[in-house]
Design a protein around this motif. Sequence first.
Motif, PDB file in Angstrom:
ATOM      1  N   UNK A 140       0.830  -1.208   0.000  1.00 53.41           N
ATOM      2  CA  UNK A 140       0.000   0.000   0.000  1.00 53.41           C
ATOM      3  C   UNK A 140       0.858   1.250   0.000  1.00 53.41           C
ATOM      4  N   UNK A 141       1.929   1.227   0.792  1.00 53.70           N
ATOM      5  CA  UNK A 141       2.831   2.372   0.876  1.00 53.70           C
ATOM      6  C   UNK A 141       3.548   2.605  -0.444  1.00 53.70           C
ATOM      7  N   UNK A 142       3.965   1.513  -1.104  1.00 45.49           N
ATOM      8  CA  UNK A 142       4.659   1.641  -2.385  1.00 45.49           C
ATOM      9  C   UNK A 142       3.749   2.258  -3.438  1.00 45.49           C
ATOM     10  N   UNK A 143       2.484   1.838  -3.444  1.00 47.69           N
ATOM     11  CA  UNK A 143       1.528   2.382  -4.410  1.00 47.69           C
ATOM     12  C   UNK A 143       1.311   3.869  -4.137  1.00 47.69           C
ATOM     13  N   UNK A 144       1.205   4.232  -2.872  1.00 39.73           N
ATOM     14  CA  UNK A 144       1.018   5.638  -2.525  1.00 39.73           C
ATOM     15  C   UNK A 144       2.241   6.473  -2.890  1.00 39.73           C
ATOM     16  N   UNK A 145       3.428   5.873  -2.737  1.00 33.17           N
ATOM     17  CA  UNK A 145       4.664   6.605  -3.016  1.00 33.17           C
ATOM     18  C   UNK A 145       4.725   7.070  -4.468  1.00 33.17           C
ATOM     19  N   UNK A 173       9.734  -1.147  -5.499  1.00 40.58           N
ATOM     20  CA  UNK A 173       9.818  -0.594  -4.143  1.00 40.58           C
ATOM     21  C   UNK A 173       9.213  -1.530  -3.108  1.00 40.58           C
ATOM     22  N   UNK A 174       8.262  -2.355  -3.519  1.00 39.33           N
ATOM     23  CA  UNK A 174       7.635  -3.283  -2.580  1.00 39.33           C
ATOM     24  C   UNK A 174       8.641  -4.268  -1.995  1.00 39.33           C
ATOM     25  N   UNK A 175       9.740  -4.489  -2.708  1.00 37.16           N
ATOM     26  CA  UNK A 175      10.797  -5.352  -2.190  1.00 37.16           C
ATOM     27  C   UNK A 175      11.731  -4.636  -1.237  1.00 37.16           C
ATOM     28  N   UNK A 176      11.467  -3.353  -0.945  1.00 41.90           N
ATOM     29  CA  UNK A 176      12.299  -2.528  -0.068  1.00 41.90           C
ATOM     30  C   UNK A 176      13.778  -2.642  -0.431  1.00 41.90           C
ATOM     31  N   UNK A 177      14.122  -2.284  -1.658  1.00 38.23           N
ATOM     32  CA  UNK A 177      15.514  -2.464  -2.104  1.00 38.23           C
ATOM     33  C   UNK A 177      16.461  -1.440  -1.506  1.00 38.23           C
ATOM     34  N   UNK A 178      17.712  -1.839  -1.351  1.00 39.19           N
ATOM     35  CA  UNK A 178      18.776  -0.903  -0.999  1.00 39.19           C
ATOM     36  C   UNK A 178      19.346  -0.254  -2.250  1.00 39.19           C
ATOM     37  N   UNK A 179      19.286  -0.967  -3.381  1.00 35.43           N
ATOM     38  CA  UNK A 179      19.732  -0.448  -4.671  1.00 35.43           C
ATOM     39  C   UNK A 179      18.587  -0.565  -5.654  1.00 35.43           C
ATOM     40  N   UNK A 180      18.247   0.548  -6.304  1.00 28.02           N
ATOM     41  CA  UNK A 180      17.217   0.542  -7.334  1.00 28.02           C
ATOM     42  C   UNK A 180      17.869   0.851  -8.677  1.00 28.02           C
ATOM     43  N   UNK A 181      17.793  -0.113  -9.595  1.00 30.42           N
ATOM     44  CA  UNK A 181      18.351   0.035 -10.938  1.00 30.42           C
ATOM     45  C   UNK A 181      17.197   0.301 -11.894  1.00 30.42           C
TER      46      UNK A 181
END
Length: 273
Positions: A140-145, A173-181
Amino acid sequence: MSIGPAGSASGTAHTDITQPPVVRIRGGAVAYAGQRVLSDVHLDVVPGDVVALLGPNGSGKSTLVRAILGLVPLSSGSLELFGTPITRQRDRARIGYVPQRHTVGGGVPATVEEIVASGRLARRPLLMPWLGSADRGVVTDAIATVGLAEKAHAQISTLSGGQQRRALIARALAGEPDLLVMDEPFAGVDVANQEILTRTLTKLTSTGVTLLIVTHEIGPIAALVRRTVVLGHGRVAYDGPPTPSVLRRFAGADPDPHSPPAPEPGDSFGIVG
């Protein structure tokens, strides 16, 4: 609940050189059918960094990203992720990836929430694939983001290309990544959605997420980018700040359109075309 790497805190974005590099490549090379595509690549990406990966078509950008994601092996050299050699890497969930295509669904009926929830599965134990309440909170937070809260229960096929692009980012973002490619995040995206994506990435940098962005269109995120890495003929031709001449030549941006181009120290790229 805030989207960001586990244990990160909101605040001013900054790099952290006290931690192992998120990505470290030394002498990296990749070959297909005996032909070198990458040669002697040296690259460090430190936690909290925002790096734009630039270069002409065929320079090796996609191959470098695929190597970092573990999709193609190095033919020589070494690659570490979060301080661990990729051959021993077990925590791939720490990397989120947004591919170049800007549509999702493939004809299969699915809601935005279902698409984004699929990005959470990498964080679940193998024998416990279902999502608990905490997982659903992250979704839900990822969708809102990404500004799609009102579309959470809409069929993904009914969204515009830009909105689908944002759904892909939310899935990562739902995977709470430390690195986003991200591969060409602004390709085929209208101005309104570009602005929303830019706000989303700005929010992510404040949580400490490290960004590696392959792009030909740096304009919308020029203020966020701290480093530019330019590839040419499979080698790193430039690694440094996003100077005006770098942006003009490789990212379709002119920070000051009223000033004529001028050579700058360190801008000897050695790239033809």
